[in-house]
Motif scaffolding. Structure first.
Motif: not given
Ligand SMILES: *[C@@H]1O[C@H](CO)[C@@H](O)[C@H](O)[C@H]1NC(C)=O
Length: 276
Positions: A36, A250, A257-258
């Motif tokens: 990411g 996160t 995804c981040s």
């Protein structure tokens, strides 16, 4: 010309998901890996760009594949990369993250090229810094560089937004006098002042203490509780509750995804966070 200029960090996040964290010397098998784009400075710049501001990022990456990909990512987000330096002297900043199935993590951050952003880089970007509407700085690059960027902007009447993250207890006093807006979370506020922050009332107290150190406006973010805002003009702490959102971690290994969660603050003084 960029309206929002961010002087700060870029980090490539390398995330491995495993059922449990390895012990020293142990190898465990993970079930998922993803890369990411992170770093406090770059995240803030991307967010400003997605909100519609013309942005320019002043930072440094390595002359390596992560650095190349980072620059491409800025371009995809329509961020000016004129002042994104690439150095042979260090690798692109990286965060190696391992997450177990309980969501606990261990993280190693190697700042690398981030620590090489210096005065020379700021001088080259002086025109863009001094003509911006807002400059945004944090503490993931060398603090002296952040301080110098704030000085340059302040001297030209550019609004300065300082996010003291990661927090340092012995912050140079000029960080406060040079910040039009100081925005920190509860943990950072505690480190900066030594006072505990557990609720909006506490946040008002640390806010007024930080205000006394010289900033014009202080925002203490409180997660689900929103934030507390206090300013020289309006020294009565104002609690701004947050709307309910589905929080995403996160380092959530269930997403590919981040994602980053942002809490938006509508200032009563509309000039203070206006990008137009
Ligand atoms: C505040 O920000 C720091 C990064 O500077 C982070 O490590 C910490 O978890 C945050 N605290 C809260 C309560 O969100």
């Amino acid at each position: 010309m960029a309206q929002v200029v961010v002087v700060g960090s870029c980090m490539t996040d390398l995330v491995s998901c495993t059922t449990r964290l390895p012990k020293p010397g142990e190898t465990v098998i993970g079930h998922k890996f993803f890369i990411g784009f992170g770093g406090k400075g770059a995240n803030q710049c991307v967010q400003a760009a997605r909100l519609g501001a013309k942005t320019s990022m002043i930072c440094k990456v390595g002359k390596d594949s992560f650095g190349n990909e980072y620059i491409e990512n800025f371009k995809r987000n329509e961020i000016s990369t004129e002042f994104v330096g690439q150095t042979e002297d260090a690798a692109t900043g990286a965060a190696s993250i391992i997450v177990n199935s309980e969501g606990e993590n261990v993280i190693v951050i190697v700042p690398g090229a981030n620590l090489l952003v210096d005065s020379e880089d700021l001088k080259r970007a002086a025109d863009v810094i001094c003509k911006a509407k807002v400059i945004v700085c944090q503490l993931e690059i060398t603090p002296a560089t952040s301080l110098e960027a704030l000085k340059m902007a302040h001297a030209s009447g550019v609004k300065t937004l300082f996010n003291p993250a990661p927090a340092q207890a012995d912050l140079h006093p000029q960080f406060y006098t040079l910040s039009d807006i100081l925005c920190c979370n509860e943990t950072e506020a505690e480190i900066l002042t030594g006072l505990p922050v557990g609720n909006p009332e506490d946040a008002g107290k640390v806010g007024s203490l930080l205000l006394e150190r010289g900033c014009k406006l202080v925002i203490v973010t409180l997660g689900a509780e929103g934030c507390v805002m206090i300013s020289k003009e309006d020294p009565i702490p104002k609690h701004v509750p947050a709307g309910k959102v589905k929080a995403m971690d996160t380092t959530d290994c269930d997403t590919s995804c981040s994602p980053v969660v942002f809490i938006f603050v509508q200032s009563s003084n509309s000039s203070s966070l206006e990008f137009k």
